[in-house]
Design a protein around this motif. Structure first.
Motif, short mmCIF file in Angstrom:
data_model
loop_
_atom_site.label_atom_id
_atom_site.label_comp_id
_atom_site.label_asym_id
_atom_site.label_seq_id
_atom_site.Cartn_x
_atom_site.Cartn_y
_atom_site.Cartn_z
N LEU A 15 -3.20 6.12 -1.27
CA LEU A 15 -3.08 6.77 -2.72
C LEU A 15 -3.51 5.40 -3.35
O LEU A 15 -3.66 5.10 -4.48
N PHE A 16 -2.90 4.24 -2.90
CA PHE A 16 -2.75 2.62 -3.74
C PHE A 16 -2.52 1.71 -3.26
O PHE A 16 -2.16 1.85 -1.61
N GLU A 17 -3.38 0.44 -3.32
CA GLU A 17 -3.12 -1.00 -2.77
C GLU A 17 -3.40 -1.59 -3.61
O GLU A 17 -4.00 -2.33 -4.70
N LYS A 18 -2.46 -3.21 -3.51
CA LYS A 18 -2.31 -4.24 -4.21
C LYS A 18 -2.51 -5.52 -3.34
O LYS A 18 -1.19 -6.02 -2.49
N ARG A 60 3.25 8.77 -10.53
CA ARG A 60 1.70 9.93 -11.61
C ARG A 60 1.57 11.11 -10.51
O ARG A 60 0.82 12.26 -11.10
N GLN A 61 1.69 10.83 -9.32
CA GLN A 61 0.90 11.83 -8.14
C GLN A 61 2.85 12.83 -8.26
O GLN A 61 2.09 14.47 -7.26
N SER A 119 0.41 5.74 1.27
CA SER A 119 -0.14 6.51 1.63
C SER A 119 0.72 8.03 1.65
O SER A 119 1.73 7.88 1.28
N GLU A 174 2.47 4.72 -8.98
CA GLU A 174 1.29 5.88 -8.45
C GLU A 174 1.96 7.00 -8.51
O GLU A 174 1.38 8.08 -8.51
N GLU A 232 4.39 -1.34 -8.71
CA GLU A 232 2.74 -0.33 -9.48
C GLU A 232 2.80 0.68 -7.97
O GLU A 232 2.04 1.99 -8.79
N ALA A 233 2.96 0.91 -7.46
CA ALA A 233 2.73 1.73 -7.05
C ALA A 233 3.98 2.60 -6.11
O ALA A 233 3.89 4.07 -6.79
N ALA A 277 1.14 -1.45 0.02
CA ALA A 277 0.10 0.31 0.00
C ALA A 277 0.71 1.25 0.40
O ALA A 277 1.89 1.19 0.60
#
Length: 233
Positions: free
Chosen positions: A23-26, A51-52, A17, A48, A44-45, A15
């Motif tokens: 913000l993201f979880e897998k 991206r932010q 945060s 993200e 992937e996190a 995750a």
């Protein structure tokens, strides 16, 4: 932004945060494939995060007890990220994560206690007991569960048992005040408030020397037919 990694059980989760907000979880519940999945989830996190237009400030990892291999994978990955991004490492005890999950999903006014249990082997579990404020009543230990386990507490108050070690105890701990909670896994998502608190208090561990808390030494097992075969030689 803090990256959370949890690999202590069959479940693998990551995750990301920002100021305590997810913000993201897998998450994968498909079994012990952490070596392949954890790195992919982290990538992937981090995508993200980019991206932010964020900046990684710390990495939090579930520190054990739990699966020897799973803990090694999670801690090794977390250390690599800390070295690469030059950020501190936060270690969150696995049973704290599990207890936080149960307390916030099964809040009660009864003064109940919460017993987090991770499966060890046979009738043994790794366990810790908490009150409703996540304050330890009994610290983490490896114990063999019997009909007398936790009776001193169960005579006075409700005790909630949960985690992948609790299921096998349900037929043994039969007090009417014993409550067994299903579907409780330590997840990276539930590390977020614990990691935020540790970050605010600057409770970091040494990236170079930190090791997972295994509680017991790793023991490799040999298949019974292999042993018998060797004895016949």
């Amino acid at each position: 932004m803090i990256l959370q990694i949890e690999t202590s059980t069959q479940v693998c989760s990551v995750a990301l945060s920002h100021k305590g907000q997810l913000l993201f979880e897998k998450v994968s519940y498909e079994g012990p494939s952490h070596a392949a999945l954890a790195g992919s989830f982290v990538e992937e996190a981090l995508q993200e995060m980019k991206r932010q237009q964020g900046r990684l400030e710390a990495v939090a990892v579930s520190s054990g007890p739990g699966s020897y291999t799973g803990l090694r994978i999670g801690v090794s990955l977390a250390k690599g990220l800390c070295f690469g991004y030059d950020v501190p490492l936060i270690a969150i005890p696995t049973l704290d994560i599990l207890a936080y999950t149960a307390i916030h999903s099964h809040a009660t006014d009864s003064g109940a206690l919460y017993c987090a249990m991770l499966d060890a082997r046979r009738m043994e579990v790794y366990s810790a007991l908490y009150d409703a404020k996540l304050t330890p009543v009994e610290t983490v230990k490896a114990e063999i569960i019997t009909a007398e386990s936790y009776m001193d507490y169960l005579e006075k108050t409700e005790v909630c048992f949960f985690g992948n070690g609790a299921t096998k105890c349900q037929k043994i701990i039969t007090s009417p005040k014993a409550v067994f909670l299903d579907g409780m896994d330590p997840l990276a998502l539930h590390m977020i408030p614990l990691a935020e608190k540790a970050f605010a208090e600057k409770r970091f561990v040494d990236v170079a020397y930190f090791e997972p808390f295994y509680l017991k030494e790793f023991q490799a097992t040999i298949a019974r037919n292999k042993v018998l075969g060797d004895l016949k030689k």
